[in-house]
Design a protein around this motif. Structure first.
Motif, short mmCIF file in Angstrom:
data_model
loop_
_atom_site.label_atom_id
_atom_site.label_comp_id
_atom_site.label_asym_id
_atom_site.label_seq_id
_atom_site.Cartn_x
_atom_site.Cartn_y
_atom_site.Cartn_z
N ARG A 1 2.94 -2.71 -4.62
CA ARG A 1 3.13 -1.40 -5.23
C ARG A 1 1.87 -0.97 -5.98
O ARG A 1 0.98 -1.77 -6.25
CB ARG A 1 4.32 -1.46 -6.19
CG ARG A 1 5.59 -1.78 -5.40
CD ARG A 1 6.78 -1.98 -6.30
NE ARG A 1 7.96 -2.28 -5.48
CZ ARG A 1 9.13 -2.65 -5.96
NH1 ARG A 1 9.30 -2.77 -7.26
NH2 ARG A 1 10.15 -2.90 -5.16
N GLU B 1 -1.56 -1.18 -0.62
CA GLU B 1 -0.12 -1.00 -0.90
C GLU B 1 0.66 -0.93 0.41
O GLU B 1 0.15 -0.44 1.41
CB GLU B 1 0.10 0.31 -1.67
CG GLU B 1 -0.35 0.21 -3.11
CD GLU B 1 -0.63 1.57 -3.74
OE1 GLU B 1 0.10 2.52 -3.44
OE2 GLU B 1 -1.61 1.64 -4.51
N ASP C 1 6.67 -6.09 -1.15
CA ASP C 1 5.99 -4.79 -1.18
C ASP C 1 4.86 -4.87 -2.19
O ASP C 1 5.09 -5.30 -3.33
CB ASP C 1 6.95 -3.70 -1.68
CG ASP C 1 8.07 -3.44 -0.70
OD1 ASP C 1 7.86 -3.69 0.50
OD2 ASP C 1 9.15 -3.00 -1.15
N GLU D 1 11.10 -8.80 -2.02
CA GLU D 1 12.42 -8.21 -1.77
C GLU D 1 13.41 -9.26 -1.31
O GLU D 1 14.56 -9.28 -1.71
CB GLU D 1 12.33 -7.11 -0.71
CG GLU D 1 11.67 -5.84 -1.21
CD GLU D 1 12.43 -5.17 -2.35
OE1 GLU D 1 13.63 -5.44 -2.51
OE2 GLU D 1 11.81 -4.41 -3.11
N LYS E 1 9.35 -11.53 2.36
CA LYS E 1 9.14 -10.09 2.55
C LYS E 1 8.83 -9.48 1.20
O LYS E 1 9.60 -9.67 0.25
CB LYS E 1 10.41 -9.44 3.10
CG LYS E 1 10.37 -9.20 4.59
CD LYS E 1 11.66 -8.59 5.06
CE LYS E 1 11.58 -7.06 4.99
NZ LYS E 1 12.74 -6.44 5.65
N SER F 1 4.41 -2.62 2.79
CA SER F 1 5.39 -3.70 2.97
C SER F 1 4.80 -4.80 3.85
O SER F 1 4.16 -4.50 4.86
CB SER F 1 6.64 -3.17 3.66
OG SER F 1 7.24 -2.22 2.85
N MET G 1 5.86 -2.17 8.18
CA MET G 1 5.80 -3.60 7.81
C MET G 1 4.57 -4.25 8.44
O MET G 1 4.38 -4.16 9.65
CB MET G 1 7.09 -4.28 8.28
CG MET G 1 7.08 -5.78 8.23
SD MET G 1 7.53 -6.41 6.64
CE MET G 1 9.23 -5.90 6.55
#
Ligand SMILES: Cc1cc2nc3c(=O)[nH]c(=O)nc-3n(C[C@H](O)[C@H](O)[C@H](O)COP(=O)(O)OP(=O)(O)OC[C@H]3O[C@@H](n4cnc5c(N)ncnc54)[C@H](O)[C@@H]3O)c2cc1C
Lengths: 112, 508
Positions: free
Chosen positions: B219, B232, B217, B207, B215, B234, B1
């Motif tokens: 991708r 890419e 991600d 998310e 939060k 988190s 993260m």
């Protein structure tokens, strides 16, 4: 990706949905290639449900004629899917309709 | 993260009609120092990435365009891409009917919808995105025949308004416009906002959120889209205000995934979803007609809206979609599809009531699930609408058709005077002929009372101090018409309320 046996069973179903591919091998190959591209890009949940549905339909077809679905004549398979349209379990009817849609989309979205 | 260093004043989640409108409204303050970021879960596809190929372009949509209800009676289409569903919409532009605005004011307390606010905001919106009626040169055979046939039957046909500019008349709109003619957020609001300093991160799937944290991600960028700018992975990032604009399926799901962090316990989250259920009907005309030219939609009929509960609009879709819209399969279906070049097409849009049990929930993985049952009255409306559409087809000169709810699979001209007895409620089985929806509304109902809604009349989620919603999910009930203009109206109001409440000093 489909195993060979699943592919055979699926094509036995697809031939009833789109009769043109039963008579034309080249068309069937092109169709299945397009179908696979669609199928592979579905989310994992949907693709495993479709695999399961093909297996369930094949088993039901077997008990209908006591013959593997891929060994049944076109007429026998047509009769079987007529029955499936009115099957008492709604999820099976709806699942078959979903498979029908994916099959039709894969066929009619092929570029000339 | 990774914790992002940058802190933002406002983070907008989703870049569709709602999110794009908020970004556009806020951009004037960016010059004065407001820091705004849009997080979009979909890829950045520009006009050069669209190729009108049904297979390739199906990846623009959530689950390839078929997000089914649990009972599989209805499939929902929504886009996951920069611009949201405005990248794939047809651009049919409706203001909400006066009766709907009145109901929202009296039953739900949306008092800000004064005549003056509504009129002025729509005038601004419609000017900015070029809403207008189509000139005659855009009318193709499907539209022309629909109008002539309906008028022959004594039905009033009205002109649709569309938001396009420099349209090349390719005949199709729903896989993205290759020339950028559609004046959705992808082409209009987002470029303006980015130009003025609003930041955009795409392929950035959120998310969960807390009161002031997001939060997400980043991708991998899919093929045929812009490459990622950020790495890419988190991330977590902070903001003073968060605006949710993920659409009807995704906003309630995100809130349910975040319930813990937001300390929310509102059992109305995800409830009262309406879908504006649709059947698209096709019939074969006596000779080849030109539908790949002109614009797919030019006319509509609202005469049966109040009494029978539906609108009819012209439409025309690609072969793959058309094949699945035609009920059944096998030899007759194939023969009909071979006459695709002769096809006419009519869209039935039925009005559905907002009901508590129709809702978006989440599964164990936190993904959206649609639990929706077609109301019996809607089913009755659909039967009436199918009969009416079939009558119009025959009156236009069509020779054959396959429609849902019919006792006879292939209807021919000889059946035209017994449509009433052939098309019946008992034969309409949604497992066999599922409906579709492209106009979901509700789920985060706006209401002046905390006990009766999820967001207040400023768009703020009841029980939070800085989390807002600005998409179609805030609709208290169905607009009964194509909804994008109404979403823009509400998103404009909500943006202004955010500025007044949290950044008053920037408003001169
Ligand atoms: C094929 C089609 C045709 C249509 N035609 C018309 C028409 O002619 N006229 C009309 O009025 N309406 C039309 N609509 C409906 C209209 O496009 C929608 O009502 C409108 O776009 C909804 O706006 P929204 O802001 O609620 O959501 P959207 O515009 O769908 O935007 C939501 C965005 O949020 C993103 N997102 C969601 N969740 C997350 C997350 N967790 N993290 C990050 N990003 C997220 C999505 O990827 C998406 O880009 C059509 C829709 C479709 C699908």
């Amino acid at each position: 990706m489909f195993s060979d046996s699943l592919k055979t069973r699926y094509l036995a179903i697809a031939e009833i949905i789109i009769p043109d591919i039963a008579e034309n091998t080249a068309l069937q190959i092109a169709f299945f290639t397009n179908f696979t591209i669609f199928f592979d890009s579905l989310d994992k949940d949907s693709s495993s449900k479709i695999e399961l549905l093909i297996k369930v339909l094949s088993i039901l077809a077997f008990f209908y004629q006591f013959k593997q679905i891929e060994k049944q004549s076109i007429e026998q398979r047509i009769l079987f899917f007529d029955k499936i349209q009115h099957f008492p379990i709604a999820k099976i009817v709806a699942g078959f309709t979903g498979l029908r849609s994916l099959t039709l989309m894969s066929f009619y979205s092929m570029q000339d | 993260m990774t914790f992002m260093q940058n802190q933002y004043d406002i983070i907008i989640i989703g870049s569709g009609v709602g999110g794009g409108t908020v970004a556009d409204e806020l951009r004037q303050y960016v010059k004065k120092g407001l820091k705004v970021l849009i997080l979009e879960g979909g890829a950045y596809r520009k006009k050069e990435h669209f190729n009108q190929n049904e297979r390739d372009m199906s990846s623009i949509f959530f689950n390839k365009g078929a997000f089914f209800s649990k009972n599989m009676h209805i499939g929902l289409a929504a886009a996951k891409t920069v611009g949201g569903s405005s990248a794939v919409y047809t651009g049919v532009s409706f203001r909400p009917p006066a009766s709907v605005v009145q109901k929202w004011k009296t039953e739900f307390g949306l008092d800000f919808l004064t005549d003056e606010f509504v009129e002025n905001t729509f005038l601004d919106i419609e000017k900015k995105i070029n809403v207008h009626e189509l000139p005659d040169s855009f009318i193709n055979d499907n539209n022309r025949l629909f109008k002539q046939a309906a008028e022959k039957l004594g039905i009033t046909v009205k002109n649709l308004k569309i938001n396009i500019k420099n349209c090349q008349q390719q005949g199709f709109c729903n896989l993205g416009c290759t020339v950028g003619a559609k004046q959705g957020t992808l082409e209009v609001q987002l470029p303006d906002a980015i130009n003025d300093g609003v930041e955009l991160i795409y392929n950035a799937w959120v998310e969960s959120i807390g009161e002031n944290t997001v939060k997400f991600d980043i991708r991998e960028a899919p093929e045929m889209s812009e490459p990622n700018v950020e790495k890419e992975g988190s991330y977590e990032i902070g903001a003073k205000v968060i605006v949710l604009a993920g659409g009807v399926m995704q906003t309630p799901a995100l809130v349910q995934r975040s319930e813990h962090k937001l300390k929310l316990k509102n059992k109305l989250v995800g409830r009262y979803v309406t879908l504006h259920p649709v059947f698209n009907l096709n019939a074969v005309y006596q000779k080849t007609i030109t539908n790949y030219e002109g614009f797919p939609k030019a006319y509509y009929i609202d005469e049966f809206s109040d009494g029978e509960g539906y609108y009819l609009e012209t439409s025309f879709y690609y072969p793959g979609i058309t094949s699945k819209n035609i009920p059944g399969y096998g030899k007759i279906h194939s023969e009909i599809m071979k006459k695709y070049d002769q096809m006419m097409s009519i869209l039935i849009l039925s009005h559905d009531p907002s009901e508590y049990h129709n809702r978006i929930l989440i599964d164990k993985k936190g993904q959206a699930v649609l639990d929706y049952a077609i109301h019996p009255e809607v089913k009755k409306s659909l039967i009436k609408a199918i009969r009416k559409a079939a009558t119009i087809f025959f009156s236009a000169g069509c020779t054959e058709m396959i429609v849902p709810g019919s006792q006879k699979y292939l209807l021919t001209k000889m059946d035209s005077d017994r449509l009433y007895s052939l098309i019946t409620n008992s034969k309409l089985i949604f497992e066999q002929t599922p409906l579709s929806s492209a106009h979901p509304q509700g789920g985060m109902r706006m209401h002046k009372d905390a006990a009766s809604g999820v967001v207040d009349t400023n768009g703020k989620i009841w029980g939070t101090s800085s989390v807002y919603v600005a998409d179609a999910s805030v609709f208290p009930s169905s607009t009964k018409v194509n909804p994008y203009e109404t979403i823009m109206l509400l998103a404009t109001h909500i943006s202004r309320q955010i500025m007044k409440t949290h950044f008053q000093s920037l408003i001169s």
